[in-house]
Design a protein around this motif. Structure first.
Motif, PDB file in Angstrom:
ATOM      1  N   LYS A 156       8.186   2.118  11.049  1.00  0.00           N
ATOM      2  CA  LYS A 156       9.520   2.083  10.435  1.00  0.00           C
ATOM      3  C   LYS A 156       9.480   1.399   9.073  1.00  0.00           C
ATOM      4  N   VAL A 157       8.727   0.297   8.980  1.00  0.00           N
ATOM      5  CA  VAL A 157       8.630  -0.429   7.709  1.00  0.00           C
ATOM      6  C   VAL A 157       7.988   0.458   6.640  1.00  0.00           C
ATOM      7  N   ILE A 158       6.885   1.111   6.998  1.00  0.00           N
ATOM      8  CA  ILE A 158       6.182   1.972   6.044  1.00  0.00           C
ATOM      9  C   ILE A 158       7.043   3.162   5.647  1.00  0.00           C
ATOM     10  N   ASN A 159       7.678   3.786   6.652  1.00  0.00           N
ATOM     11  CA  ASN A 159       8.515   4.956   6.403  1.00  0.00           C
ATOM     12  C   ASN A 159       9.691   4.626   5.484  1.00  0.00           C
ATOM     13  N   LEU A 160      10.315   3.477   5.705  1.00  0.00           N
ATOM     14  CA  LEU A 160      11.430   3.058   4.859  1.00  0.00           C
ATOM     15  C   LEU A 160      10.950   2.827   3.428  1.00  0.00           C
TER      16      LEU A 160
ATOM     17  N   ILE B 111      -4.109   3.636   6.119  1.00  0.00           N
ATOM     18  CA  ILE B 111      -3.139   4.602   6.637  1.00  0.00           C
ATOM     19  C   ILE B 111      -1.842   4.531   5.828  1.00  0.00           C
ATOM     20  N   SER B 112      -1.411   3.323   5.509  1.00  0.00           N
ATOM     21  CA  SER B 112      -0.180   3.132   4.733  1.00  0.00           C
ATOM     22  C   SER B 112      -0.296   3.780   3.360  1.00  0.00           C
ATOM     23  N   LEU B 113      -1.443   3.626   2.738  1.00  0.00           N
ATOM     24  CA  LEU B 113      -1.672   4.209   1.408  1.00  0.00           C
ATOM     25  C   LEU B 113      -1.715   5.734   1.477  1.00  0.00           C
TER      26      LEU B 113
ATOM     27  N   LEU C 283       2.164   8.573  11.287  1.00  0.00           N
ATOM     28  CA  LEU C 283       1.979   7.126  11.252  1.00  0.00           C
ATOM     29  C   LEU C 283       1.791   6.565  12.656  1.00  0.00           C
ATOM     30  N   LEU C 284       2.653   6.977  13.573  1.00  0.00           N
ATOM     31  CA  LEU C 284       2.584   6.466  14.943  1.00  0.00           C
ATOM     32  C   LEU C 284       1.270   6.857  15.602  1.00  0.00           C
ATOM     33  N   ILE C 285       0.841   8.093  15.361  1.00  0.00           N
ATOM     34  CA  ILE C 285      -0.406   8.578  15.953  1.00  0.00           C
ATOM     35  C   ILE C 285      -1.610   7.837  15.387  1.00  0.00           C
ATOM     36  N   THR C 286      -1.668   7.708  14.066  1.00  0.00           N
ATOM     37  CA  THR C 286      -2.836   7.087  13.440  1.00  0.00           C
ATOM     38  C   THR C 286      -2.879   5.576  13.661  1.00  0.00           C
ATOM     39  N   LEU C 287      -1.718   4.936  13.688  1.00  0.00           N
ATOM     40  CA  LEU C 287      -1.699   3.489  13.919  1.00  0.00           C
ATOM     41  C   LEU C 287      -2.125   3.141  15.346  1.00  0.00           C
TER      42      LEU C 287
ATOM     43  N   ALA D 198       0.828  -1.206   0.000  1.00  0.00           N
ATOM     44  CA  ALA D 198       0.000   0.000   0.000  1.00  0.00           C
ATOM     45  C   ALA D 198       0.862   1.255   0.000  1.00  0.00           C
ATOM     46  N   ALA D 199       1.957   1.234   0.782  1.00  0.00           N
ATOM     47  CA  ALA D 199       2.840   2.399   0.879  1.00  0.00           C
ATOM     48  C   ALA D 199       3.557   2.681  -0.441  1.00  0.00           C
ATOM     49  N   VAL D 200       3.952   1.627  -1.163  1.00  0.00           N
ATOM     50  CA  VAL D 200       4.619   1.797  -2.461  1.00  0.00           C
ATOM     51  C   VAL D 200       3.686   2.507  -3.440  1.00  0.00           C
ATOM     52  N   ILE D 201       2.447   2.073  -3.484  1.00  0.00           N
ATOM     53  CA  ILE D 201       1.475   2.693  -4.388  1.00  0.00           C
ATOM     54  C   ILE D 201       1.279   4.164  -4.035  1.00  0.00           C
ATOM     55  N   GLY D 202       1.053   4.433  -2.758  1.00  0.00           N
ATOM     56  CA  GLY D 202       0.827   5.799  -2.326  1.00  0.00           C
ATOM     57  C   GLY D 202       2.023   6.700  -2.533  1.00  0.00           C
ATOM     58  N   SER D 203       3.209   6.223  -2.160  1.00  0.00           N
ATOM     59  CA  SER D 203       4.413   7.042  -2.249  1.00  0.00           C
ATOM     60  C   SER D 203       4.798   7.369  -3.681  1.00  0.00           C
ATOM     61  N   SER D 204       4.659   6.405  -4.579  1.00  0.00           N
ATOM     62  CA  SER D 204       5.009   6.651  -5.978  1.00  0.00           C
ATOM     63  C   SER D 204       4.090   7.703  -6.588  1.00  0.00           C
ATOM     64  N   LEU D 205       2.805   7.634  -6.265  1.00  0.00           N
ATOM     65  CA  LEU D 205       1.861   8.628  -6.765  1.00  0.00           C
ATOM     66  C   LEU D 205       2.158  10.011  -6.177  1.00  0.00           C
TER      67      LEU D 205
END
Length: 252
Positions: free
Chosen positions: A180-184, A141-143, A160-164, A79-86
């Motif tokens: 950390k995984v999502i941020n990386l 949240i990841s997206l 991320l920490l707040i919403t998770l 989900a994070a890859v899709i969101g971050s690339s966009l």
């Protein structure tokens, strides 16, 4: 040239330390590049390089401590890859002026949430199975924050920490590990986009990345020793800094 390194490297070290504990390191590192006179798109791109290097270390430290669940992390990464690339592609074409206006609403609301919910970031790691609702909210949240990180970045770890913890109701240690995984993931994805667009200063980014690695390692070690006690005050501080910086930029 030397002045750029003298300004950026110490602040990136501090950013790495803060980011490993409570997120929000970008609130320090990105302004450091801008204060050094780096053009905005190059500042964002180069910051992605040094941040990715440092976040790799803290992510490994959190994984070694058992704060990362593989299944949840895997789908969060997708989900994070899709969101971050966009988000990163959007950043190369659109001004962040409107995004900053939105943050003027989000930041005070987030700070108020933390102040009124003193135990929001103090839960302990639970062994119970995550519910389907927690799983789906985490993916959303990841997206969403993946797109934000690719587009702009600062404060992503904190959000991320707040919403998770606040929305997905993950235990603090699991939330910190997944953060950390999502941020990386978002850092690396956005970095690729900026690299392909020639918006990264390699020497400065790699040098600052070494300082980020040291800061993240020390921050992750601090977190493992003292837990999440320091997370809440750090998050509140960086949110206040971010709010002040956003208002200053809009007024200026």
């Amino acid at each position: 040239m030397l002045l750029e390194f003298l300004i950026v490297c110490p602040l990136v070290f501090l950013a790495g330390f803060v980011d490993a504990i409570g997120g929000g390191g970008g609130l320090i590192s990105l302004p450091a590049y801008l204060m050094a006179g780096i053009p905005a798109h190059f500042a964002v791109g180069t910051n992605k390089l040094s941040s990715a290097m440092g976040t790799t270390i803290s992510t490994l430290e959190f994984a070694r401590s058992g704060y990362i669940r593989v299944k949840l992390a895997f789908f969060s990464v997708v989900a994070a890859v899709i969101g971050s690339s966009l988000g990163a592609r959007l950043a190369l074409h659109i001004s962040d002026q409107y995004f900053r206006l939105i943050l003027l609403v989000i930041l005070p609301a987030t700070a108020l949430y933390l102040l009124l919910n003193r135990h929001a970031l103090n839960s302990k790691l639970a062994d119970s199975q995550l519910t389907g609702t927690q799983f789906l909210i985490t993916l959303g949240i990841s997206l969403g924050l993946g797109a934000y990180d690719g587009f702009y970045g600062p404060g992503t770890g904190t959000f991320l920490l707040i919403t998770l913890t606040g929305l997905a109701h993950l235990p603090i240690n699991l939330a910190a590990g997944n953060t950390k995984v999502i941020n990386l993931t978002t850092n690396i994805t956005a970095l690729v986009v900026f690299l392909l667009s020639g918006k990264v200063i390699m020497l400065l980014g790699l040098t600052a990345g070494i300082f980020s690695i040291i800061g993240n390692f020390l921050g992750a070690s601090y977190y493992k020793r003292f837990g999440s006690k320091i997370a809440r005050p750090i998050i509140i501080v960086v949110l206040i800094i971010f709010l002040g910086k956003t208002i200053w930029d809009l007024v200026g």
